[in-house]
Design an enzyme around this catalytic site. Structure first.
Site, mmCIF file in Angstrom:
data_model
loop_
_atom_site.group_PDB
_atom_site.id
_atom_site.type_symbol
_atom_site.label_atom_id
_atom_site.label_comp_id
_atom_site.label_asym_id
_atom_site.label_seq_id
_atom_site.Cartn_x
_atom_site.Cartn_y
_atom_site.Cartn_z
ATOM 1 N N PHE A 232 -0.553 2.548 2.898
ATOM 2 C CA PHE A 232 -1.386 1.357 3.128
ATOM 3 C C PHE A 232 -1.112 0.342 2.011
ATOM 4 O O PHE A 232 -1.086 0.697 0.842
ATOM 5 C CB PHE A 232 -2.864 1.768 3.110
ATOM 6 C CG PHE A 232 -3.763 0.890 3.920
ATOM 7 C CD1 PHE A 232 -4.218 1.281 5.173
ATOM 8 C CD2 PHE A 232 -4.168 -0.337 3.418
ATOM 9 C CE1 PHE A 232 -5.063 0.467 5.918
ATOM 10 C CE2 PHE A 232 -5.012 -1.154 4.153
ATOM 11 C CZ PHE A 232 -5.460 -0.755 5.400
ATOM 12 N N ALA B 157 -5.407 5.661 1.193
ATOM 13 C CA ALA B 157 -6.015 6.222 -0.017
ATOM 14 C C ALA B 157 -6.948 7.401 0.299
ATOM 15 O O ALA B 157 -7.061 8.330 -0.501
ATOM 16 C CB ALA B 157 -6.770 5.136 -0.776
ATOM 17 N N GLU C 117 -6.502 9.691 2.359
ATOM 18 C CA GLU C 117 -5.719 10.921 2.596
ATOM 19 C C GLU C 117 -5.124 11.482 1.307
ATOM 20 O O GLU C 117 -4.597 12.610 1.297
ATOM 21 C CB GLU C 117 -4.590 10.642 3.596
ATOM 22 C CG GLU C 117 -5.033 10.532 5.047
ATOM 23 C CD GLU C 117 -5.830 9.287 5.351
ATOM 24 O OE1 GLU C 117 -5.417 8.201 4.908
ATOM 25 O OE2 GLU C 117 -6.881 9.394 6.019
ATOM 26 N N VAL D 149 -6.267 -0.355 -2.890
ATOM 27 C CA VAL D 149 -7.406 -0.691 -2.046
ATOM 28 C C VAL D 149 -7.831 -2.116 -2.397
ATOM 29 O O VAL D 149 -8.145 -2.404 -3.553
ATOM 30 C CB VAL D 149 -8.583 0.289 -2.257
ATOM 31 C CG1 VAL D 149 -9.648 0.057 -1.186
ATOM 32 C CG2 VAL D 149 -8.106 1.730 -2.238
ATOM 33 N N ILE D 150 -7.799 -2.986 -1.389
ATOM 34 C CA ILE D 150 -8.092 -4.411 -1.615
ATOM 35 C C ILE D 150 -9.389 -4.776 -0.891
ATOM 36 O O ILE D 150 -9.487 -4.617 0.326
ATOM 37 C CB ILE D 150 -6.920 -5.286 -1.117
ATOM 38 C CG1 ILE D 150 -5.618 -4.886 -1.847
ATOM 39 C CG2 ILE D 150 -7.227 -6.774 -1.347
ATOM 40 C CD1 ILE D 150 -4.380 -5.629 -1.366
ATOM 41 N N THR E 6 -10.968 -5.173 3.588
ATOM 42 C CA THR E 6 -11.727 -4.078 4.186
ATOM 43 C C THR E 6 -13.213 -4.198 3.888
ATOM 44 O O THR E 6 -13.607 -4.424 2.755
ATOM 45 C CB THR E 6 -11.238 -2.700 3.710
ATOM 46 O OG1 THR E 6 -12.139 -1.711 4.220
ATOM 47 C CG2 THR E 6 -11.182 -2.575 2.204
ATOM 48 N N HIS F 268 -15.121 -1.664 4.304
ATOM 49 C CA HIS F 268 -15.557 -0.382 3.727
ATOM 50 C C HIS F 268 -14.789 -0.083 2.440
ATOM 51 O O HIS F 268 -14.480 1.051 2.117
ATOM 52 C CB HIS F 268 -15.494 0.757 4.748
ATOM 53 C CG HIS F 268 -14.117 1.067 5.280
ATOM 54 N ND1 HIS F 268 -13.378 0.177 6.019
ATOM 55 C CD2 HIS F 268 -13.361 2.187 5.192
ATOM 56 C CE1 HIS F 268 -12.220 0.741 6.363
ATOM 57 N NE2 HIS F 268 -12.188 1.956 5.857
ATOM 58 N N ARG G 136 -1.123 -6.385 -11.073
ATOM 59 C CA ARG G 136 -1.142 -5.029 -11.631
ATOM 60 C C ARG G 136 -0.004 -4.148 -11.106
ATOM 61 O O ARG G 136 0.041 -2.955 -11.373
ATOM 62 C CB ARG G 136 -2.493 -4.371 -11.300
ATOM 63 C CG ARG G 136 -3.662 -5.009 -12.035
ATOM 64 C CD ARG G 136 -4.989 -4.726 -11.343
ATOM 65 N NE ARG G 136 -6.122 -5.275 -12.056
ATOM 66 C CZ ARG G 136 -6.456 -6.574 -12.086
ATOM 67 N NH1 ARG G 136 -5.718 -7.461 -11.444
ATOM 68 N NH2 ARG G 136 -7.508 -6.977 -12.765
HETATM 69 N N1 INI Z 1 -6.482 2.571 2.684
HETATM 70 C C1 INI Z 1 -5.933 2.127 1.549
HETATM 71 O O1 INI Z 1 -5.174 2.858 0.914
HETATM 72 N N2 INI Z 1 -6.212 0.881 1.097
HETATM 73 C C2 INI Z 1 -7.044 0.035 1.773
HETATM 74 O O2 INI Z 1 -7.256 -1.115 1.300
HETATM 75 C C3 INI Z 1 -7.618 0.485 2.981
HETATM 76 N N3 INI Z 1 -8.460 -0.390 3.749
HETATM 77 O O3 INI Z 1 -8.404 -1.590 3.560
HETATM 78 O O4 INI Z 1 -9.171 0.073 4.638
HETATM 79 C C4 INI Z 1 -7.333 1.787 3.431
HETATM 80 N N4 INI Z 1 -7.865 2.274 4.558
HETATM 81 C C5 INI Z 1 -7.322 3.404 5.259
HETATM 82 C C6 INI Z 1 -7.892 4.720 4.776
HETATM 83 O O5 INI Z 1 -7.441 5.041 3.477
HETATM 84 C C7 INI Z 1 -7.472 5.833 5.717
HETATM 85 O O6 INI Z 1 -6.063 5.920 5.765
HETATM 86 C C8 INI Z 1 -7.996 5.645 7.130
HETATM 87 O O7 INI Z 1 -9.386 5.401 7.106
HETATM 88 C C9 INI Z 1 -7.727 6.915 7.984
HETATM 89 O O8 INI Z 1 -8.427 8.018 7.435
#
Ligand code: INI
Length: 158
Positions: free
Chosen positions: A25, A59, A61, A84-85, A89, A91, A130
């Site tokens: 991601f 993230a 996983e 993670v931004i 998102t 959430h 970063r």
């Molecule tokens: N996963 C990330 O690594 N970064 C993010 O910013 C992000 N957002 O934006 O939702 C994100 N979501 C996916 C999450 O980690 C899972 O892969 C997904 O929910 C399936 O379990």
């Protein structure tokens, strides 16, 4: 200068196995974190054969892959890299907090360094800063922390 006995890790003990768990991601950013981490390990003497990259979707996983890698017993440390931004998102808090909490717990349950190199930022600009521009590279920082902690753990265990 203190005369108190002080234990501290260093970067001399390059012979160790490192797993780098990388989420796809935001791969535009995460690829640079991965590059920074591998470069930092290599420049400090870690051989390619002692570096394993494990890819996961996001993230959330990362912790399970870290747990499985740690339980396999083949690695001296695990480095977790992701981005993670908040802007992208609603959430954000769940993804950022759950991944961080799980990684801290895993370090203690596995008994090996688990380094949190997951960027949690407000927007893409902060992520770019970063990931190899004006605020350094969090992947490289995480790799250095991993090496230092492997060394410290060896001293504490001996
Ligand atoms: N996963 C990330 O690594 N970064 C993010 O910013 C992000 N957002 O934006 O939702 C994100 N979501 C996916 C999450 O980690 C899972 O892969 C997904 O929910 C399936 O379990």
């Amino acid at each position: 200068m203190t005369k108190v006995k002080t234990l501290e890790g260093d970067f001399a003990g390059a012979v160790a196995n490192y797993a780098i768990v990388v989420s796809r991601f935001n791969s535009y950013i995460v690829d640079s974190l991965q590059e920074g981490a591998i470069d930092a390990l290599q420049r400090n003497g870690v051989k390619d054969a002692n570096i394993t990259v494990i890819k996961v979707p996001g993230a959330l996983e990362i912790p399970l892959a870290v747990q499985k890698a740690g339980q396999a017993g083949d690695f001296d440390a695990v480095i977790a890299l992701g981005t993670v931004i908040r802007g992208s998102t609603y959430h954000f808090e769940i993804v950022a907090n759950e991944s961080a909490r799980s990684l801290s717990e895993l370090a203690l349950s596995l008994g090996i360094p688990v380094i949190n190199g997951i960027l949690t930022v407000e927007n893409i600009e902060q992520a770019i800063e970063r990931a190899g521009t004006k605020a350094g590279n969090k992947g490289a920082d995480a790799a250095m922390a991993a090496m230092e902690m492997v060394s410290l753990v060896r001293k504490l265990d001996s």
